[in-house]
Design an enzyme around this catalytic site. Sequence first.
Site, PDB file in Angstrom:
ATOM      1  CG  HIS A  19      -0.336  -0.219   2.477  1.00 20.66           C
ATOM      2  ND1 HIS A  19       0.497   0.960   3.118  1.00 20.66           N
ATOM      3  CD2 HIS A  19      -0.589  -1.063   3.562  1.00 20.66           C
ATOM      4  CE1 HIS A  19       0.795   0.415   4.140  1.00 20.66           C
ATOM      5  NE2 HIS A  19       0.184  -0.718   4.639  1.00 20.66           N
ATOM      6  CG  HIS A  22       4.233  -1.240   2.380  1.00 21.16           C
ATOM      7  ND1 HIS A  22       3.121  -1.801   1.942  1.00 21.16           N
ATOM      8  CD2 HIS A  22       4.378  -1.459   3.560  1.00 21.16           C
ATOM      9  CE1 HIS A  22       2.578  -2.549   3.286  1.00 21.16           C
ATOM     10  NE2 HIS A  22       3.458  -2.278   4.029  1.00 21.16           N
ATOM     11  CB  CYS A 127       1.866  -8.722  18.868  1.00 22.00           C
ATOM     12  SG  CYS A 127       1.004  -8.087  17.440  1.00 22.00           S
ATOM     13  CB  CYS A 130       4.904  -6.598  16.554  1.00 21.20           C
ATOM     14  SG  CYS A 130       3.866  -5.514  16.684  1.00 21.20           S
ATOM     15  CB  CYS A 144      -0.326  -5.695  20.013  1.00 20.22           C
ATOM     16  SG  CYS A 144       0.835  -4.708  19.092  1.00 20.22           S
ATOM     17  CG  HIS A 147      -0.246  -4.778  14.723  1.00 23.29           C
ATOM     18  ND1 HIS A 147       1.051  -4.963  15.366  1.00 23.29           N
ATOM     19  CD2 HIS A 147      -0.296  -4.282  13.450  1.00 23.29           C
ATOM     20  CE1 HIS A 147       1.711  -4.849  14.234  1.00 23.29           C
ATOM     21  NE2 HIS A 147       1.046  -4.680  13.032  1.00 23.29           N
ATOM     22  CE  LYS A 295      -0.340   1.177  11.956  1.00 20.72           C
ATOM     23  NZ  LYS A 295       0.641   0.683  11.960  1.00 20.72           N
ATOM     24  CE  LYS A 298      -5.151  -8.547   5.595  1.00 21.27           C
ATOM     25  NZ  LYS A 298      -4.832  -9.934   4.977  1.00 21.27           N
TER      26      LYS A 298
HETATM   27  N1  MSP Z   1       9.237  -6.654   7.660  1.00 23.21           N
HETATM   28  C1  MSP Z   1       9.619  -5.641   8.658  1.00 23.21           C
HETATM   29  C2  MSP Z   1      10.464  -4.848   8.453  1.00 23.21           C
HETATM   30  C3  MSP Z   1      11.988  -5.941   8.467  1.00 23.21           C
HETATM   31  S1  MSP Z   1      13.238  -4.741   8.072  1.00 23.21           S
HETATM   32  C4  MSP Z   1      14.436  -5.568   8.390  1.00 23.21           C
HETATM   33  C5  MSP Z   1       8.088  -4.757   8.624  1.00 23.21           C
HETATM   34  N2  MSP Z   1       7.361  -4.874   7.529  1.00 23.21           N
HETATM   35  S2  MSP Z   1       6.179  -4.130   7.295  1.00 23.21           S
HETATM   36  O1  MSP Z   1       5.917  -4.564   5.773  1.00 23.21           O
HETATM   37  O2  MSP Z   1       5.031  -4.133   8.225  1.00 23.21           O
HETATM   38  O3  MSP Z   1       6.521  -2.679   7.267  1.00 23.21           O
HETATM   39  C6  MSP Z   1       7.538  -2.079   6.497  1.00 23.21           C
HETATM   40  C7  MSP Z   1       7.767  -0.477   6.455  1.00 23.21           C
HETATM   41  O4  MSP Z   1       6.530   0.178   6.126  1.00 23.21           O
HETATM   42  C8  MSP Z   1       7.938  -0.022   8.164  1.00 23.21           C
HETATM   43  O5  MSP Z   1       8.938   0.878   8.134  1.00 23.21           O
HETATM   44  C9  MSP Z   1       6.580   0.560   8.276  1.00 23.21           C
HETATM   45  O6  MSP Z   1       6.931   1.686   9.138  1.00 23.21           O
HETATM   46  C10 MSP Z   1       6.244   1.299   6.956  1.00 23.21           C
HETATM   47  N3  MSP Z   1       4.886   1.577   6.793  1.00 23.21           N
HETATM   48  C11 MSP Z   1       3.930   0.792   6.974  1.00 23.21           C
HETATM   49  N4  MSP Z   1       2.576   1.408   6.921  1.00 23.21           N
HETATM   50  C12 MSP Z   1       3.032   2.738   6.742  1.00 23.21           C
HETATM   51  C13 MSP Z   1       2.196   3.832   6.777  1.00 23.21           C
HETATM   52  N5  MSP Z   1       0.986   4.014   6.710  1.00 23.21           N
HETATM   53  N6  MSP Z   1       3.092   5.016   6.454  1.00 23.21           N
HETATM   54  C14 MSP Z   1       4.524   5.030   6.537  1.00 23.21           C
HETATM   55  N7  MSP Z   1       5.100   4.037   6.603  1.00 23.21           N
HETATM   56  C15 MSP Z   1       4.348   2.602   6.925  1.00 23.21           C
HETATM   57  O7  MSP Z   1       7.750  -4.212   9.582  1.00 23.21           O
END
Ligand code: MSP
Length: 504
Positions: A19, A22, A127, A130, A144, A147, A295, A298
């Site tokens: 999304h 990311h 969790c 996480c 958590c 979440h 935030k 899903k």
């Molecule tokens: N897999 C772990 C990271 C491992 S790194 C060795 C993880 N994955 S994640 O897919 O949940 O999140 C990845 C990154 O995306 C995190 O830095 C998280 O902060 C970022 N984001 C997820 N949702 C976000 C927003 N809504 N806004 C900005 N960044 C966000 O954590």
Amino acid sequence: MATPFYVTTPIYYANDAPHIGHAYPTVSADALARWRRLWGDDVAFVTGTDEHGLKVQRAAEEQGVAPRQWADRTSARYRDAWRELDISNTDFIRTTEPRHYEAVQQFLQVVYDNGYIKLGTYEGLYCVACEAYYTEDELVDGKCPIHARPVELVTEENYFFELSRFEDVLLEHYTAHPEAIQPESRRNEVLSFIRSGLRDFSMSRTSLTWGIPLPWDPAHVTYVWFEALFNYCTAVGYGQDRARFDHYWPANYHLVGKDIVRFHAVYWPAMLFAAGEAPPRCVFAHGHLLVGGEKMSKTAFNQIAPADLVADFGSDGVRYHFLADQRFGPDGDFSHEAMVVRYNADLANNFGNLANRVLKMATSYCDGVAPEARAEGPLVDAVASAVEGMTRGMERVDFAGALGAVWDLIRAANSYIEAQEPWKLHKAGDPATGPVLGDCLEALRVVALLASPAIPRASAALWGRLGLPGRPEDQRLPDAAGWGHGPSGTSLEQGAPLFPRIET
Ligand code: MSP
């Protein structure tokens, strides 16, 4: 030899589709990578997917497929999303790749042999979202803190990483290198967490099989975070090519969201110290993109796919929004309406109009051949301050500030046109017509160059219309941004609007 520059994004969980939360850090890392390439650095830019652990295993079970199959599918969706956003990563790492297994096992053995891993029993509140344990007092209403989901009581015989032995080492490291965690608010948070006392943490699991087995006790798989963090080393050659690893490591920037700062700024450097490797130079934390103040999740049905935005705004429009319209650090609210307003103002109007009117006048008044810029004039200074402002901003990982300096140049060029009125000069047969337009073309050339890390497509298109050889990314700073470095006499082409207006 070119200076190495290594920037990473977190590797994204392969449990679900990407999304815009990311896309935001990925576009940011891309802008840094593209910027450093303009300076001639030898850039490694790594992103990828985090594919082991309970979270991915359960998502696969829900879909009725094997974890590997599910990971293949979701990982491919990330790759596709990054292609659509013109992400210039030099590698895409998947933690299920053989190179990662091998590197992690070598690393684990070193840490184990160095005496930092011990067997113990663990009972804790876990969790799954996480993939982390929490203590009772870290929970919010028994759930958590991140979440707001129920945690599970888990008892396991685990291997422990002796994090508690690194308190002083970490504090000394961060005292000597205050720049190693940014921004400052995150640094303070991490320091007070370390000062409050570090506990050993469990780094293996026997309760699941979807992971990397410990080399000395294969009944255990490695705790997903422990090996996921290591992707940063695998990707630049750890375990395969030591010379390559030494060339790029330590990373210049790990860009991470605020929710995973602790893993990157406490666990990760301690793990590296335990293996005798250097910690990353800088962990830079950004805030979250919120949708309507919430935030994205899903369950709230408020996740926005990057591809949907690209369909509306184009890849450059989306990239520009993340970089210029969201401050890298604090949380930011995403709104489609606000994005349209800023797109129309900055890209369609300021940038697009400048390109359009200058090229139009130059093609019709100068027979499509670029006139030479003057040696002096207000745009000479405006170009110099844009280069300075962009450079300062990018050094601070302040994309909005950096691009603000480029848009100041665009506004200066538009004002210059208003003041000089080249259409009147042309009508009066004034010989200043060519030089005035030459100044504007020169400013446009520098705009295309400086804006290229943010809006690579439009910059390359503009570069071509200016009749300039090569591509913006082949140019080298600082020389290429110097006034008068653009060739005159090139053939100009007007072309269609670079950023068509979006009607609300
Ligand atoms: N897999 C772990 C990271 C491992 S790194 C060795 C993880 N994955 S994640 O897919 O949940 O999140 C990845 C990154 O995306 C995190 O830095 C998280 O902060 C970022 N984001 C997820 N949702 C976000 C927003 N809504 N806004 C900005 N960044 C966000 O954590």
